[in-house]
Design an enzyme around this catalytic site. Structure first.
Site, PDB file in Angstrom:
ATOM      1  N   LYS A 215       1.299  -3.896   6.770  1.00 49.06           N
ATOM      2  CA  LYS A 215       1.988  -3.832   5.468  1.00 49.06           C
ATOM      3  C   LYS A 215       3.427  -3.322   5.657  1.00 49.06           C
ATOM      4  CE  LYS A 215      -1.533  -5.035   2.804  1.00 49.06           C
ATOM      5  NZ  LYS A 215      -1.648  -5.850   1.608  1.00 49.06           N
TER       6      LYS A 215
ATOM      7  N   SER B  95      -2.796   3.208  10.406  1.00 49.39           N
ATOM      8  CA  SER B  95      -3.806   2.304  10.991  1.00 49.39           C
ATOM      9  C   SER B  95      -3.117   0.972  11.262  1.00 49.39           C
ATOM     10  CB  SER B  95      -4.969   2.070  10.021  1.00 49.39           C
ATOM     11  OG  SER B  95      -4.553   1.234   8.952  1.00 49.39           O
TER      12      SER B  95
ATOM     13  N   TYR C  18      -4.045  -1.848  10.088  1.00 49.48           N
ATOM     14  CA  TYR C  18      -3.919  -2.503   8.778  1.00 49.48           C
ATOM     15  C   TYR C  18      -2.651  -2.029   8.061  1.00 49.48           C
ATOM     16  CZ  TYR C  18      -4.022  -2.284   3.768  1.00 49.48           C
ATOM     17  OH  TYR C  18      -3.620  -2.299   2.460  1.00 49.48           O
ATOM     18  N   HIS C  19      -2.473  -0.692   7.971  1.00 48.64           N
ATOM     19  CA  HIS C  19      -1.294  -0.173   7.262  1.00 48.64           C
ATOM     20  C   HIS C  19      -0.010  -0.623   7.967  1.00 48.64           C
ATOM     21  CE1 HIS C  19      -4.260   2.732   5.473  1.00 48.64           C
ATOM     22  NE2 HIS C  19      -3.522   2.519   4.413  1.00 48.64           N
TER      23      HIS C  19
ATOM     24  N   THR D 205       0.824  -1.211   0.000  1.00 48.88           N
ATOM     25  CA  THR D 205       0.000   0.000   0.000  1.00 48.88           C
ATOM     26  C   THR D 205       0.859   1.262   0.000  1.00 48.88           C
ATOM     27  OG1 THR D 205      -1.596   1.260   1.310  1.00 48.88           O
ATOM     28  CG2 THR D 205      -0.151  -0.175   2.543  1.00 48.88           C
TER      29      THR D 205
HETATM   30  N1  USQ Z   1     -12.687   9.278   3.617  1.00 52.36           N
HETATM   31  C1  USQ Z   1     -13.694  10.239   3.638  1.00 52.36           C
HETATM   32  N2  USQ Z   1     -14.983   9.814   3.530  1.00 52.36           N
HETATM   33  C2  USQ Z   1     -15.321   8.504   3.385  1.00 52.36           C
HETATM   34  C3  USQ Z   1     -14.301   7.525   3.336  1.00 52.36           C
HETATM   35  C4  USQ Z   1     -12.986   7.953   3.462  1.00 52.36           C
HETATM   36  O1  USQ Z   1     -13.434  11.442   3.753  1.00 52.36           O
HETATM   37  O2  USQ Z   1     -16.521   8.201   3.297  1.00 52.36           O
HETATM   38  C5  USQ Z   1     -11.276   9.700   3.722  1.00 52.36           C
HETATM   39  C6  USQ Z   1     -10.521   8.995   4.841  1.00 52.36           C
HETATM   40  O3  USQ Z   1     -10.676   9.690   6.067  1.00 52.36           O
HETATM   41  C7  USQ Z   1      -9.107   9.013   4.291  1.00 52.36           C
HETATM   42  C8  USQ Z   1      -9.291   8.895   2.790  1.00 52.36           C
HETATM   43  O4  USQ Z   1     -10.627   9.283   2.533  1.00 52.36           O
HETATM   44  O5  USQ Z   1      -8.493  10.233   4.568  1.00 52.36           O
HETATM   45  C9  USQ Z   1      -9.033   7.544   2.220  1.00 52.36           C
HETATM   46  O6  USQ Z   1      -9.830   6.568   2.850  1.00 52.36           O
HETATM   47  P1  USQ Z   1     -10.207   5.190   2.123  1.00 52.36           P
HETATM   48  O7  USQ Z   1     -11.161   4.444   2.982  1.00 52.36           O
HETATM   49  O8  USQ Z   1     -10.606   5.451   0.717  1.00 52.36           O
HETATM   50  O9  USQ Z   1      -8.768   4.450   2.008  1.00 52.36           O
HETATM   51  P2  USQ Z   1      -7.843   3.735   3.093  1.00 52.36           P
HETATM   52  O10 USQ Z   1      -8.505   3.521   4.374  1.00 52.36           O
HETATM   53  O11 USQ Z   1      -6.546   4.487   3.106  1.00 52.36           O
HETATM   54  O12 USQ Z   1      -7.570   2.298   2.482  1.00 52.36           O
HETATM   55  C10 USQ Z   1      -7.725   1.949   1.109  1.00 52.36           C
HETATM   56  C11 USQ Z   1      -7.794   0.426   1.000  1.00 52.36           C
HETATM   57  C12 USQ Z   1      -6.464  -0.165   1.452  1.00 52.36           C
HETATM   58  C13 USQ Z   1      -5.331   0.434   0.643  1.00 52.36           C
HETATM   59  C14 USQ Z   1      -5.338   1.949   0.764  1.00 52.36           C
HETATM   60  C15 USQ Z   1      -4.348   2.598  -0.162  1.00 52.36           C
HETATM   61  O13 USQ Z   1      -8.859  -0.101   1.768  1.00 52.36           O
HETATM   62  O14 USQ Z   1      -6.492  -1.573   1.292  1.00 52.36           O
HETATM   63  O15 USQ Z   1      -4.083  -0.049   1.101  1.00 52.36           O
HETATM   64  O16 USQ Z   1      -6.643   2.443   0.345  1.00 52.36           O
HETATM   65  S1  USQ Z   1      -3.742   4.099   0.495  1.00 52.36           S
HETATM   66  O17 USQ Z   1      -4.862   4.938   0.906  1.00 52.36           O
HETATM   67  O18 USQ Z   1      -2.986   4.741  -0.569  1.00 52.36           O
HETATM   68  O19 USQ Z   1      -2.932   3.788   1.661  1.00 52.36           O
END
Ligand code: USQ
Length: 406
Positions: free
Chosen positions: A193, A187, A189-190, A145
């Site tokens: 990784k 998190s 989860y992160h 990730t």
């Molecule tokens: N967010 C909002 N509103 C929502 C959902 C999320 O504002 O309804 C915000 C979160 O607070 C965060 C961002 O959007 O700041 C990203 O959240 P996300 O749920 O889209 O992504 P994340 O939890 O980071 O995880 C997802 C995948 C994970 C992958 C990661 C890549 O579930 O498996 O590793 O994206 S990355 O984000 O580049 O680390």
């Protein structure tokens, strides 16, 4: 190639399995079906109606004449089964998706933290351990990730895995080294990784395993060329507060007339990639393995960066959806900049699918088609990063009181 897709029943695993089978590879899915059990635990379901893995592979065979084999194996728990399977099948390559991948799920409770750490770290270690024990030279491609780098603004581009540093020696000289970019997980989860990265570094150095780690951004979209071929090949599509990711969630929310759930000011900048590009990148990585004895190959698997509020505003303009500015359930920087290097995939021929490509409308259409399957009460993100934060997020965007977290 004979390819084992660990976690091949999941959101990126399934379209990857189809893509590689279509390209002529002999694909074997190993999966414990835990993602389906988690749906049952949470009382949610994919927006798209999803058949059993056996039925999906039957339809694929009927459509294409090609076989995808399924093996029910839990990488984290069934070490001997895994080892025996690898010894017998000796795959040329292994793609490792077999981890719990949702940050909010990993933060739900102490039980979910334990599960995520035990599952993810054991699955990765069991795989590396078995490959070493069997002296197998399979190329291991892992889905990591972008989140291993963290989201603090540094004012410099994030390199592909390694950071050149100068270290002052005891004699006052400076020696140069390339180190893994300092990990900064946001998190549990992160964090798993980040631990995976160290396991890879050790096994590549000590046992000469050939490993590629893909630091992937947030995947958006649902269809690929192959999942479009038959209604029963459809990919899963998550909208709930734990597994739905931001851009897909906003598009589904717009389709069902639910306010777009922006956390905080929406100043969080993240990296994105379309699912079609994600499966192409995996194929490119498979075709470009590192040499035995080389360090872990790391690619940044993303094509563009966006700020959450810009996405919400764009979708609101496109669909007329309202925006709800909500207290953030996560502990994360409220605003950050993000510049990411991704020259390696571009240099190997990736042609990015961007948000401007007309695919956003396609997703809204899919969401409208299956809107009757949405349980609106499962849309809000209720998993809080700390107990203090949990107290601040007690209402959903439609004004209803939220249920307790776990
Ligand atoms: N967010 C909002 N509103 C929502 C959902 C999320 O504002 O309804 C915000 C979160 O607070 C965060 C961002 O959007 O700041 C990203 O959240 P996300 O749920 O889209 O992504 P994340 O939890 O980071 O995880 C997802 C995948 C994970 C992958 C990661 C890549 O579930 O498996 O590793 O994206 S990355 O984000 O580049 O680390």
């Amino acid at each position: 190639m004979k390819i084992a897709v660990m976690g091949g029943d999941g959101f990126v695993g399934w379209p990857t399995s189809l893509h590689l089978s279509d390209a002529g590879h002999d694909v074997h899915i190993l999966d414990n079906l835990s993602r389906r059990w988690i749906d049952t635990e949470l009382g949610v379901q994919s927006l798209t109606p999803m058949d059993s893995i056996q039925e999906r592979t039957r339809i694929w065979h009927a459509e294409t004449g090609r076989r995808i084999h399924f093996h029910l194996i839990d990488l984290a728990r069934d070490y001997e089964l895994l080892k025996n399977w690898l010894a017998e099948e000796r795959p040329d390559a292994i793609i490792h998706f077999a981890e719990q991948r949702a940050a909010p799920y990993s933060m739900k409770s102490d039980r979910h933290k334990n599960y995520t750490v035990n599952n993810n770290v054991s699955a990765t270690h069991n795989l590396l351990n078995a490959l070493t024990e069997l002296n197998l030279d399979s190329h291991l491609v892992h889905l990591g990730t972008m989140g291993v780098y963290g989201y603090s603004t540094v004012g410099a581009a994030i390199p592909e895995g390694y950071l050149p540093v100068g270290i002052e020696t005891t004699t006052g000289d400076t020696v140069s080294q390339e180190i893994l970019y300092p990990s900064n997980p946001g998190s549990i989860y992160h964090m798993t990784k980040c631990l995976d990265q160290l396991l890879f570094q050790f096994y590549a150095k000590n046992d000469g395993l050939r490993i590629t780690d893909l630091h992937q951004g947030i995947v958006w979209g649902t269809h690929t060329e192959q999942t479009r071929r038959h209604p029963q090949l459809v990919n899963r599509f998550d909208y709930d507060g734990d597994y739905g990711t931001v851009l897909n969630r906003f598009l589904i929310q717009a389709a069902i007339g639910y306010p777009l759930t922006v956390h905080g000011t929406g100043g969080q900048t993240r990296a994105f990639i379309h699912i079609q590009d994600s499966v192409r990148c995996i194929e490119i990585a498979l075709n470009n393995p590192p040499a035995r004895g080389a360090r872990v190959e790391i690619f940044n698997q993303m094509t563009e960066t966006h700020r959450v509020r810009d996405l919400a505003e764009m979708i609101s303009k496109m669909t007329g959806a309202e925006i709800a500015w909500l207290p953030n359930p996560r502990k994360e920087a409220p605003e950050n900049d993000l510049i990411v290097k991704n020259e390696k995939f571009l240099g190997l021929g990736l042609e990015p699918t961007t948000l401007k490509g007309g695919l956003l409308e396609e997703i809204v259409d899919v969401a409208k088609k299956f809107a009757y399957r949405v349980d609106r009460s499962r849309v809000p993100a209720v998993s809080a990063w700390t107990k203090d934060i949990a107290r601040t997020i007690n209402r959903d965007p439609e004004g209803k009181k939220l249920k307790s977290v776990s």
